[in-house]
Design a protein around this motif. Structure first.
Motif, PDB file in Angstrom:
ATOM      1  N   ASP A 227       0.623  -1.404  -0.055  1.00 49.50           N
ATOM      2  CA  ASP A 227      -0.123  -0.377   0.202  1.00 49.50           C
ATOM      3  C   ASP A 227       1.005   1.362   0.126  1.00 49.50           C
ATOM      4  OD1 ASP A 227      -2.245  -1.505  -0.156  1.00 49.50           O
ATOM      5  OD2 ASP A 227      -2.726  -1.162   2.285  1.00 49.50           O
ATOM      6  N   GLN A 228       1.810   0.528   0.560  1.00 48.53           N
ATOM      7  CA  GLN A 228       3.006   2.030   0.482  1.00 48.53           C
ATOM      8  C   GLN A 228       3.522   2.181  -0.400  1.00 48.53           C
ATOM      9  OE1 GLN A 228       3.790   4.478   3.408  1.00 48.53           O
ATOM     10  NE2 GLN A 228       5.610   5.143   2.747  1.00 48.53           N
ATOM     11  N   PHE A 229       3.788   2.027  -1.123  1.00 45.73           N
ATOM     12  CA  PHE A 229       4.760   1.776  -2.722  1.00 45.73           C
ATOM     13  C   PHE A 229       3.184   1.599  -3.366  1.00 45.73           C
ATOM     14  CE2 PHE A 229       4.761  -0.785  -6.397  1.00 45.73           C
ATOM     15  CZ  PHE A 229       6.235   0.665  -7.216  1.00 45.73           C
ATOM     16  N   ASP A 230       2.106   2.216  -4.257  1.00 48.61           N
ATOM     17  CA  ASP A 230       1.388   2.081  -4.747  1.00 48.61           C
ATOM     18  C   ASP A 230       1.093   3.398  -4.601  1.00 48.61           C
ATOM     19  OD1 ASP A 230       1.349  -0.041  -5.622  1.00 48.61           O
ATOM     20  OD2 ASP A 230      -0.648  -1.260  -4.589  1.00 48.61           O
ATOM     21  N   GLU A 231       0.785   3.714  -3.134  1.00 49.61           N
ATOM     22  CA  GLU A 231       0.722   4.908  -2.857  1.00 49.61           C
ATOM     23  C   GLU A 231       1.216   5.722  -3.193  1.00 49.61           C
ATOM     24  OE1 GLU A 231      -2.306   8.400  -1.780  1.00 49.61           O
ATOM     25  OE2 GLU A 231      -3.160   6.452  -2.321  1.00 49.61           O
TER      26      GLU A 231
END
Length: 296
Positions: A227-231
């Motif tokens: 989630d951190q990467f995608d955002e």
């Protein structure tokens, strides 16, 4: 009312900062940091799987030792399989205890980052002379072993005194990793007109605060990474960002968590053509070469 401050950097909001790119025009820099730590037996500090009992605390000591003996090797295999670079944050005591593990990171071409002498101590508890000696001893050992001085430093337990950035700058360090206040590198002012770069190091995408502190499982931690990467990949379309992932082999090197970590690594790796997979040292070198005033 005037509050005490560190006087290291001023408030510069993210919106409105100078724009720049990472190499090849990439907007998101991603690095993985594997902490290689050794702990004293029967004394000193140490992360805990369960509340510690009287010393010698063999349960927690053996749990941590699993990371160096087994878990880290599983992790190196996983990173090798995906051809992912890494930064090894090394206690200098590792050269005595587990030299083969540091050598394996060296053979991969990983960056070797200073991480104090041992995580059985905190440098911020020391007076200035003793802290300078700690930094000097660890730096000398890494320099002798690697053939060049380390560029970066992460304090054991993220521990700082009021003069730690000054001592690191005076010892020749280019950057430090202890501060988590930004998603871009920031210059720190140091005494004597020196300065040192703060490269973002995560305390959210970090297995100790999440797994040990918040008691989440391996699946949830992998979801946090994804989630951190995608955002951040989406947010980086507006400005350059740095995403770090902080790992400890006695935690995510455990097979039941490793399975989920691999899922997160595969997710990031499939986007390698859109991001800069790198190390904190390479990030620091890039920032040093930018025109004056671009990095706050």
């Amino acid at each position: 009312m005037e509050l005490r401050t560190h006087n290291r950097y001023g408030y510069v909001p993210l919106r409105g900062r100078a724009d720049y790119t990472w190499p090849s025009g990439r907007r998101l820099a991603v690095y993985f940091a594997l902490n290689l730590e050794h702990f004293s037996y029967g004394e000193g500090l140490g992360a805990e799987l369960a509340p510690s009992g009287p010393h010698p605390d063999i349960l927690n000591y053996a749990w941590r030792d699993y990371g160096n003996r087994v878990g880290a090797w599983y992790m190196l295999d996983a990173f090798d399989a995906l051809q992912l670079p890494m930064a090894a944050l090394v206690n200098s005591a590792m050269y005595d205890y587990a030299p083969a593990l540091v050598a394996a990171c060296r053979a991969r071409g990983d960056e070797i980052v200073g991480h104090g002498r041992t995580n059985a101590e905190r440098q911020g508890d020391l007076d200035e002379a003793a802290e300078r000696a700690l930094i000097g001893e660890a730096t000398q050992r890494l320099t002798e072993a690697e053939g060049r001085p380390p560029e970066g430093w992460l304090g054991p337990w993220i521990s700082h005194s009021h003069v730690t950035p000054d001592l690191l700058a005076e010892a020749g360090y280019r950057y430090l990793l202890d501060w988590c206040m930004d998603d871009q590198p920031i210059w720190f002012s140091c005494r004597g007109g020196k300065r040192i770069l703060a490269v973002p190091y995560p305390q959210e995408v970090n297995d100790i605060p999440q797994i040990v502190g918040r008691k989440i499982g391996g699946e949830a931690f992998a979801d946090i990474i994804i989630d951190q990467f995608d955002e951040m990949l989406e947010l980086s379309q507006t400005r350059p960002l740095v995403m770090g992932v902080a790992l400890h082999a006695y935690l995510v090197g455990q097979p039941h968590r490793l399975r989920h970590l691999k899922r997160a690594l595969r997710h990031i790796a499939k986007h390698r053509d859109r991001i800069w997979l790198t190390t904190p040292g390479a990030i620091a070198r890039h920032c040093v070469d930018l025109p004056a005033g671009v990095v706050p």
